[in-house]
Design an enzyme around this catalytic site. Structure first.
Site, PDB file in Angstrom:
ATOM      1  CB  THR A  96      -0.916   0.010   1.233  1.00 38.20           C
ATOM      2  OG1 THR A  96      -1.712  -1.172   1.235  1.00 38.20           O
ATOM      3  CG2 THR A  96      -1.834   1.230   1.208  1.00 38.20           C
ATOM      4  CE  LYS A 171      -5.072  -1.898   2.165  1.00 42.60           C
ATOM      5  NZ  LYS A 171      -3.744  -2.529   2.131  1.00 42.60           N
ATOM      6  CE  LYS A 239       2.536   2.110   4.408  1.00 41.66           C
ATOM      7  NZ  LYS A 239       1.919   1.137   3.471  1.00 41.66           N
TER       8      LYS A 239
END
Length: 288
Positions: A96, A171, A239
């Site tokens: 990701t 995502k 993140k």
């Protein structure tokens, strides 16, 4: 397509490697610390002590590393993937990461004659172990179709999202949903405990109703047990949420719930809890 290079043999990657080998693929792997992958080496994975050695001659290369900087490194550092992979190979980043970075890898890789896809996954360590990951693919549709045997070895809910970067956007949408849902689970459990409810009874009562969710099923019991072991690191979720906030800002949208949950996780990371699982969010409410 039988020979696969795999970079990023961590919590998720190790199970993905195993499932690819079970499906009959030959796996070449690279890891910074060989001792951490001795188990999959014993099961048949071929270890290389460099990225260049790992990807040389492979028909496809899969990466699933930690942060965008790691993705930059494995693809763009001289001597790594874009310099060493076999011409015409399929390069599939399942990390990701930034949609902008996915577009960059696609542009540079395509110019060099590679087939490049961004295909991040969701489903956690359990989905990786069971081969039931959801795979969110971006890139050329023809490349997506060509990679289906690989995807089917690792996942069951496999969908083409669009051109390069679209897998990453999908995502990030997934992570935005998780942020709000997990926050709601933690707030509800904090409320129920404060009111003296029997927590196991509460979980049984609500899990099959409108309040039920994958997050409740996966993390409700762990939260009650005080189990913060990572299936997915809180630091990696931070993140992801930061990336989502950056992308939202580019589109001029303000995601208040996401920003609030991000600030809560950042506070937990400052307390040294970034290597815990995402269910550690409950600590924000318990310790308040």
């Amino acid at each position: 397509m039988k020979t696969i290079g795999f970079i990023g043999v961590g919590i998720m990657g190790k199970s993905m490697v195993r499932n690819l080998m079970k499906a009959g693929f030959e796996l070449h792997i690279y890891a910074r610390t060989k001792a951490k992958v001795e188990d999959v080496i014993a099961e048949g994975a071929i270890f290389h002590d460099s990225i260049a050695g790992c990807v040389k001659g492979c028909e496809a290369v899969i990466t699933i590393v930690g942060f965008p900087a790691d993705v930059e490194d494995v693809y763009f550092t001289p001597g790594n993937i874009l310099d060493s992979a076999q011409p015409g190979a399929y390069l599939i980043d399942m990390t990701t990461t930034s949609p902008t970075l996915a577009e960059k890898i696609h542009a540079v890789g395509t110019e060099k004659g590679f087939h490049v896809m961004d295909a991040p996954v969701t489903g956690g360590d359990t989905g990786a172990k069971n081969g039931t990951l959801s795979i969110l693919a971006g890139g050329e549709r023809a490349d997506y179709e060509a990679c289906m045997p690989l995807f089917r070895a690792m996942g069951t809910n496999i969908n083409y999202q669009g051109t390069a970067g679209c897998g990453q956007h999908a995502k990030l949408a997934n992570q935005i949903m998780i942020a709000g849902t997990l926050s709601g689970v933690c707030e509800a459990l904090t409320y129920a405990r404060a009111k003296g409810l029997d927590m196991q009874t509460l979980l049984r009562s609500v899990s099959t109703g409108a309040a039920g969710s994958k997050q409740l099923d996966a993390f409700g019991p762990k939260i009650l047990d005080g189990d913060y072991a990572p299936g997915f690191f809180a630091k990696h979720f931070i993140k992801d949420m930061k990336l989502a906030c950056e992308e939202a800002e580019k589109s001029g949208i303000h995601l208040e719930v996401l920003q609030q949950v991000l600030s809560e996780y950042e506070e937990l990371e400052q307390r040294g809890l970034g290597d815990c699982g995402t269910q550690v969010l409950i600590r924000h409410y318990e310790d308040a």
